[in-house]
Design an enzyme around this catalytic site. Structure first.
Site, PDB file in Angstrom:
ATOM      1  N   GLY A  45       0.800  -1.227   0.000  1.00  0.00           N
ATOM      2  CA  GLY A  45       0.000   0.000   0.000  1.00  0.00           C
ATOM      3  C   GLY A  45       0.831   1.275   0.000  1.00  0.00           C
ATOM      4  N   ASP A  74      -1.573   7.690 -14.473  1.00  0.00           N
ATOM      5  CA  ASP A  74      -0.654   6.629 -14.068  1.00  0.00           C
ATOM      6  C   ASP A  74       0.742   6.781 -14.701  1.00  0.00           C
ATOM      7  OD1 ASP A  74       0.480   4.357 -12.961  1.00  0.00           O
ATOM      8  OD2 ASP A  74      -1.475   3.404 -12.850  1.00  0.00           O
ATOM      9  N   ASP A  92      -7.239  -0.181 -17.015  1.00  0.00           N
ATOM     10  CA  ASP A  92      -7.418   0.520 -15.732  1.00  0.00           C
ATOM     11  C   ASP A  92      -6.652   1.834 -15.716  1.00  0.00           C
ATOM     12  OD1 ASP A  92      -5.403  -1.682 -15.742  1.00  0.00           O
ATOM     13  OD2 ASP A  92      -4.694  -0.657 -13.947  1.00  0.00           O
TER      14      ASP A  92
HETATM   15  P1  AMP Z   1      -0.528   0.471 -11.183  1.00  0.00           P
HETATM   16  O1  AMP Z   1       0.442  -0.282 -11.993  1.00  0.00           O
HETATM   17  O2  AMP Z   1       0.093   1.510 -10.269  1.00  0.00           O
HETATM   18  O3  AMP Z   1      -1.670   1.001 -11.974  1.00  0.00           O
HETATM   19  O4  AMP Z   1      -1.141  -0.592 -10.165  1.00  0.00           O
HETATM   20  C1  AMP Z   1      -1.887  -1.709 -10.580  1.00  0.00           C
HETATM   21  C2  AMP Z   1      -2.626  -2.241  -9.391  1.00  0.00           C
HETATM   22  O5  AMP Z   1      -1.733  -2.627  -8.344  1.00  0.00           O
HETATM   23  C3  AMP Z   1      -3.601  -1.273  -8.752  1.00  0.00           C
HETATM   24  O6  AMP Z   1      -4.679  -2.014  -8.235  1.00  0.00           O
HETATM   25  C4  AMP Z   1      -2.772  -0.676  -7.668  1.00  0.00           C
HETATM   26  O7  AMP Z   1      -3.553  -0.098  -6.645  1.00  0.00           O
HETATM   27  C5  AMP Z   1      -2.010  -1.885  -7.180  1.00  0.00           C
HETATM   28  N1  AMP Z   1      -0.753  -1.543  -6.520  1.00  0.00           N
HETATM   29  C6  AMP Z   1       0.356  -1.005  -7.074  1.00  0.00           C
HETATM   30  N2  AMP Z   1       1.344  -0.858  -6.174  1.00  0.00           N
HETATM   31  C7  AMP Z   1       0.842  -1.295  -4.980  1.00  0.00           C
HETATM   32  C8  AMP Z   1       1.355  -1.409  -3.645  1.00  0.00           C
HETATM   33  N3  AMP Z   1       2.587  -1.022  -3.345  1.00  0.00           N
HETATM   34  N4  AMP Z   1       0.544  -1.914  -2.697  1.00  0.00           N
HETATM   35  C9  AMP Z   1      -0.709  -2.299  -3.001  1.00  0.00           C
HETATM   36  N5  AMP Z   1      -1.240  -2.238  -4.209  1.00  0.00           N
HETATM   37  C10 AMP Z   1      -0.497  -1.749  -5.203  1.00  0.00           C
HETATM   38 MG    MG Z   2      -2.912   2.215 -12.601  1.00  0.00          MG
END
Ligand code: AMP
Ligand code: MG
Length: 485
Positions: A124, A260, A250
Site C-alpha cells: 500500500g 498513471d 485501468d
Molecule cells: P498500477 O500499476 O500503479 O496502476 O497498479 C496496478 C494495481 O496494483 C492497482 O490495483 C494498484 O492499486 C495496485 N498496486 C500497485 N502498487 C501497490 C502497492 N505497493 N501496494 C498495493 N497495491 C499496489
Molecule cells: Mg494504474
C-alpha cells in the site's frame, strides 16, 4: 469550508456500494512536505500557507482528513497486457472531491497512503523517487497542454518501503477530473447489475459529458465522446514523443486525462518501436502501438456499455462496433491537424499526409532527435544533426517550403504557429534522473525545482532553456523504466 479552503463533496461515495470500500486511515510516522504545487493549490481554492502547516501536511500524509472528507478506495478491474483482472485502489485513497471557487469538481487522491481491501499482496506504500517522478512528468504534461491528472504535493513519510532495497517512503496527492476508468466500467459490467452499470454511466455523463444528458441514446453518445477524447489524447502523446508504457484499461480515464505515471518516458531519438518499460518485453505498448492500443482499450469500454446501448444485444453490438470503427479516422484527423501545426501549416492539402509521413521516415533513418528536429524547424536552424545533412532531406525540405507557399499566412505567422506547438523542453530522461538522484540521495531539491520551473513553460523558447535541450551523453545502455514502484 475549512480554514485551508477544503470544500469537499463525496458524490462517488453515493454510487452503489460495490464500487468502493470505506477505509480507515493508516497514519505515517513523521511526514514532511517536500513539494507543494502552489499555483495548483490556489486554483483549487486552497491556501498554500495553511497547507504547509502541520495540519496541512497531516492531510497530505493521510494522518488526518479535513472536515467533509469521506475516505474511500475505489474498485475497478482491468485488462493488463491483454488479460482481465480484478484490481482497485491498492495503495490509494480518495480523500474527497474538492469543489473549487469556480464550481469545478476535482478528485483529491493520496497515492501511497496504505493498504486497502484491494491491496492483494502489496504494502500500500510508494517510494519517494517514483512519486517525485510522477510529480515532474505530470506537471510537464500539463504545461505541454496535454490533458492529465496533476500533482498537488509530495510528502515523505519518515518510514522506509522495502523494494529491492530499502527506500524512503512518500505519498503523492493526485488531482484528477475524476478517477473513473474504463476498468471501473469493466468492474461493474462483470460483477454488478444492469442498474448499477446504469448508475455508473449516468454518473460519468453527469460529471464529464453533461451536454449529452438529453441525447436520444445517451450511452451511445457517452461512447462517442470518450472515443473522441481518447483519440485526441493519444494524438497529443504522439506529437510530443510521450510513451505511456502501461496502457492497461485501468489506466484509461473516462475524462480523457492521462493517468498513471509509472513506466512512462519521452523519446529522444525518433523510433516508432521505442519501449522503455522493463516489463513490456513484447513491445505491446511501444510508441507506434499507442493509437491501436487505445482503440483496443475503447473496444473493451464499448463492450461494457452493450446492455445500455440497446435492448436488442445484436443491435447494440452493431452500434458500438460502428463507433469503434470510427476511431482510426478520428485519430488520423487529430494527428494530422497537430502535425500540420508542428510544421507551420494552417490549411489542408491532400499531399500533407505523405509529406508528414516522409519526414517521419527520414527522422527514423537518420536517428533524429524528435523534439529538437521540430525545434530546429521552428527557428530555421538546420545545423548539426545528420538528418539535415542528408540529400533526401534537402529534397523533403524543398517540398515542405513549397507546401508553406500554398497558404495565405505569412512566414512569421507560420513560425509563431510552430513555436506554439513545438516545445523547447521536455522532461528528458537524463535530466529527470539527475534531479531525482539529487533529491532522493542527497535531499537536495534545487535541481528539481529548476527543472520544474523550466518545464512549466515549454513553449517559451527562452535562453535559460537551452541547456535543457541537449541530448544525454551517448550510452550503451538503453533507458529503462519501472512499473508501480
Ligand atoms: P498500477 O500499476 O500503479 O496502476 O497498479 C496496478 C494495481 O496494483 C492497482 O490495483 C494498484 O492499486 C495496485 N498496486 C500497485 N502498487 C501497490 C502497492 N505497493 N501496494 C498495493 N497495491 C499496489
Ligand atoms: Mg494504474
Amino acid at each position: 469550508m475549512t480554514q485551508t479552503g477544503w470544500n469537499f463533496d463525496n458524490s462517488y461515495a453515493r454510487l452503489p456500494n460495490k464500487l468502493f470500500s470505506t477505509i480507515d486511515l493508516s497514519p505515517v510516522q513523521s511526514p514532511e512536505l517536500v513539494i507543494l504545487n502552489e499555483s495548483l493549490a490556489k486554483s483549487l481554492g486552497l491556501d498554500p500557507e495553511v497547507l504547509q502547516s502541520e495540519e496541512g501536511v497531516s492531510v497530505f500524509a493521510g494522518n488526518n482528513t479535513p472536515e467533509g472528507s469521506q475516505p474511500i478506495a475505489q474498485a475497478y478491474a482491468g485488462h493488463q497486457f491483454g488479460h482481465f483482472t480484478m484490481l482497485g485502489d491498492g495503495r490509494a485513497m480518495l480523500v474527497g472531491e474538492q469543489i473549487t471557487p469556480d464550481g469545478e469538481r476535482f478528485d483529491i487522491q493520496l497515492k501511497g497512503s496504505g493498504r486497502t481491501p484491494y491491496s492483494r499482496g502489496g504494502d500500500g506504500r510508494a517510494a519517494l523517487g517514483p512519486m517525485l517522478r510522477e510529480h515532474i512528468i505530470s506537471e510537464a504534461m500539463h504545461a505541454l497542454g496535454i490533458p492529465t491528472t496533476r500533482s498537488l504535493a509530495v510528502v515523505t513519510t519518515g518510514e522506509p518501503v522495502i523494494r529491492e532495497t530499502e527506500l524512503p517512503g512518500a505519498i503523492l496527492t493526485r488531482v484528477a477530473a475524476s478517477h473513473l476508468r474504463v476498468g471501473t466500467f469493466e468492474f461493474i459490467a462483470n460483477w454488478g447489475t444492469e442498474e448499477e452499470l446504469r448508475a455508473l454511466a449516468d454518473y460519468a455523463i453527469e460529471r464529464h459529458y453533461s451536454e449529452i444528458k438529453k441525447d436520444e441514446n445517451r450511452y451511445l453518445s457517452l461512447l462517442q465522446e470518450v472515443i473522441k477524447r481518447q483519440a485526441s489524447l493519444v494524438a497529443k502523446w504522439q506529437q510530443i514523443g510521450f510513451i505511456h508504457g502501461v496502457m492497461n484499461t485501468d489506466n484509461v480515464t473516462i475524462s480523457g486525462e492521462t493517468i498513471d505515471y509509472g513506466p512512462c518516458a519521452f523519446m529522444d531519438t525518433y523510433d516508432p518501436e521505442t519501449v522503455f518499460s522493463s516489463i513490456d518485453v513484447r513491445g505491446r505498448y511501444m510508441y507506434a502501438n499507442q493509437p491501436p492500443i487505445t482503440a483496443w482499450n475503447l473496444a473493451r469500454f464499448a463492450e461494457t456499455l452493450i446492455p445500455l446501448i440497446h435492448d436488442n444485444q445484436e443491435k447494440a453490438i452493431e452500434l458500438a462496433e460502428n463507433e469503434i470503427s470510427r476511431f482510426g479516422d478520428l485519430y488520423r484527423d487529430f494527428w494530422l491537424s497537430g502535425m500540420r501545426a508542428k510544421l507551420g501549416i494552417f490549411n489542408e492539402e491532400p499531399e500533407d499526409e505523405t509529406l508528414i509521413g516522409d519526414l517521419h521516415k527520414l527522422m527514423k533513418e537518420h536517428e533524429a532527435d524528435f523534439t529538437n528536429t521540430f525545434r530546429a524547424f521552428t527557428f530555421d536552424k538546420l545545423e548539426d544533426a545528420n538528418l539535415f545533412k542528408a540529400e533526401e532531406f534537402t529534397q523533403w525540405h524543398k517540398r515542405w517550403q513549397d507546401r508553406l507557399g500554398k497558404q495565405q499566412e505569412s512566414k512569421e505567422e507560420s513560425q509563431q504557429l510552430m513555436q506554439d506547438n513545438n516545445p523547447a523542453v521536455i522532461p528528458r530522461n537524463h535530466r529527470v534522473e539527475e534531479a531525482l538522484e539529487a533529491a532522493v540521495e542527497r535531499g537536495d531539491y534545487s535541481e528539481m525545482e529548476k527543472l520544474l520551473d523550466v518545464l512549466s513553460n515549454p513553449y517559451a523558447h527562452t535562453p535559460d532553456q537551452e541547456e535543457y535541450c541537449t541530448l544525454p551523453p551517448d550510452s550503451d545502455r538503453p533507458y529503462v523504466t519501472y512499473c508501480g514502484t
